[in-house]
Scaffold this active site. Sequence first.
Site, short mmCIF file in Angstrom:
data_model
loop_
_atom_site.label_atom_id
_atom_site.label_comp_id
_atom_site.label_asym_id
_atom_site.label_seq_id
_atom_site.Cartn_x
_atom_site.Cartn_y
_atom_site.Cartn_z
N LEU A 177 0.77 -1.52 -0.25
CA LEU A 177 0.13 0.13 0.02
C LEU A 177 1.20 1.78 0.45
O LEU A 177 0.72 1.94 -0.18
CB LEU A 177 -1.05 -0.24 1.22
CG LEU A 177 -1.83 1.21 1.42
CD1 LEU A 177 -2.83 1.53 0.35
CD2 LEU A 177 -3.20 0.53 2.56
N ARG B 221 9.62 -2.67 10.21
CA ARG B 221 9.91 -3.98 10.86
C ARG B 221 11.55 -3.81 10.12
O ARG B 221 12.27 -3.67 10.85
CB ARG B 221 9.25 -4.66 11.61
CG ARG B 221 8.23 -4.57 12.23
CD ARG B 221 7.53 -5.64 12.64
NE ARG B 221 6.86 -6.24 13.85
CZ ARG B 221 6.75 -7.43 14.65
NH1 ARG B 221 6.82 -8.46 14.31
NH2 ARG B 221 6.29 -6.75 15.55
N HIS C 254 -17.03 0.54 1.43
CA HIS C 254 -17.52 1.58 0.05
C HIS C 254 -18.54 1.42 0.04
O HIS C 254 -19.80 2.35 -0.82
CB HIS C 254 -16.00 0.54 -1.09
CG HIS C 254 -15.18 0.46 -1.26
ND1 HIS C 254 -14.32 1.21 -0.13
CD2 HIS C 254 -13.94 -0.43 -1.20
CE1 HIS C 254 -13.58 0.78 -0.26
NE2 HIS C 254 -12.66 -0.59 -0.85
C1 BG6 Z 1 -10.15 -2.24 -1.92
C2 BG6 Z 1 -10.64 -4.25 -1.77
O1 BG6 Z 1 -10.57 -1.51 -0.60
O2 BG6 Z 1 -10.42 -1.88 -3.11
C3 BG6 Z 1 -9.09 -4.49 -2.58
O3 BG6 Z 1 -9.67 -4.29 -0.50
C4 BG6 Z 1 -10.65 -4.37 -4.04
O4 BG6 Z 1 -10.15 -6.04 -2.43
C5 BG6 Z 1 -10.16 -2.59 -3.88
O5 BG6 Z 1 -10.06 -4.57 -5.21
C6 BG6 Z 1 -10.86 -1.92 -4.76
O6 BG6 Z 1 -10.98 -0.44 -5.44
P1 BG6 Z 1 -10.75 0.39 -6.46
O7 BG6 Z 1 -10.78 1.46 -6.34
O8 BG6 Z 1 -10.60 -0.70 -8.12
O9 BG6 Z 1 -12.37 -0.08 -7.09
#
Ligand code: BG6
Length: 488
Positions: free
Chosen positions: A24, A53, A248
């Site tokens: 990330l 770490r 989301h």
């Molecule tokens: C993340 C999830 O929060 O959102 C992932 O952990 C997913 O599994 C991703 O692929 C999707 O994000 P976006 O912005 O591509 O819709």
Amino acid sequence: MQLVSQGGPAPRHLFVIFGATGDLSYRKLIPALYHADQDPKAHEGHAILGVARAALTDEQFRIAAAEALTQSGVHKADAERWANKTLFFQSLGESGPKEYQALRTRIETLEREHKLPGHRAFNLALPLPAFAPTVERLAEVGLNKSPGWTRLIIEKPFGQDLSSAKALNDLIHKYYAEDHVYRLDHYLGKDTVQNILVFRFANSMFEPIWNRDKIEKIEITVAEQLGVESRGAFYENAGALRDIVQNHMMQLVALVAMEPPALIEADSVGNEKVKVLKSILPLDKEHVVFGQYGKGMMGNEVVPGYLGEKGVAPNSNTETFVAAKLSINNWRWQGVPFYLRTGKRLAKKATRIVVTFRRPPVAMFDTYGSCVFTQNRLELLLQPDEGFNMTVDVKQPGSGLHLQTQRMRFRYAEAFGKLPEAYQTLLLDVVRGDRTLFVRSDEIETSWELFDPVLQNRPELKQYASGSWGPQEAEDLLVSRGHQWTEI
Ligand code: BG6
């Protein structure tokens, strides 16, 4: 109450990334911070301290970060110059009190050397189990306080269920006031998601028809073509409900359904979101479909099913697909179904909201045999091909009365070019002190209240082929109401 950011530069500060050597950090956070730095109005100056770490030196961290930036398309020389000037690294080794004390000393030294007044943002880019111990350790060495402001950024998932989310919120509130906590759901950083409120409340034509009188149904789809990739082990403990729906998708539901806030600022928007989330009726098990992808075709390629992915138990019953019907029991939405679906390995990548309006009260054109009548539809295309379509029926030119459905369209790319990355917007908002696009503790808990019972009494898992639109049961969910998913 937090003031709304007027877009002015943030004061000089230190940005600390925990989990700095993780995916990330390299893929999203560092590029976002780099791109934000290209805007001279972003802030008055900062240093970025990576913490992990691993036993890296400043130099090794800079090389790795510059490489990640180069891979993301930044010119190598620019990436190296920026990394050398901005990035520092502190190893946490065993993550004990000694290492945290050393972290505090390093932070204070950097602040002296770079004339930073003690404003600090701590971004916990860590797996969920690491949140609580990190919050505790920071507080033990007094790093929850500072001579300036201290802001804590927590990435989703915010808990595994209602009780763990509450426990995490309680722990955080022991050391931080809620308005110093920035719970980051990257969907809220997307311009197209923020545009939902602009669309609804800046255009006077929509608000009068945005209700049960004129709207028949709302569909929200978050479809991905990717499988779980290398994240099988993580995904086994998550599943689509925790990974996408609880956070989301519920943010999307809240933005589509909420009442107009008194102001566009954190508290007013948060209050309206919570109000609408609280109006959602408990989910009926009959109205939730869980699916898991089997093998199938993605384009010309045969792909394995979920059970064949790395890190996945051979008999796993983790859901990679969820469809649900929500009912919002308030004056605006009573009787309007909100259909949600999300899944991995679906036919297309598409995140969109489709609003279908009711038929006109008198179906006068239906009496003409050759007239195909379609209900008006608004399609908010959140990604990709960002923008919106609005369908209207028009008379086909020529003799006779024939209707044809036409799409009026707007595309962000045509009007504005490339959109900024969500993280760029959100991290800048943190250092500017604008919490409008972050998730409050009560939003999280209200959303968990809805989904906790589903996890405790899971629907039976249905199989679907990779490359399809999910199990048949997801279609049946709508058919019983005389509806169907709008084609994507
Ligand atoms: C993340 C999830 O929060 O959102 C992932 O952990 C997913 O599994 C991703 O692929 C999707 O994000 P976006 O912005 O591509 O819709």
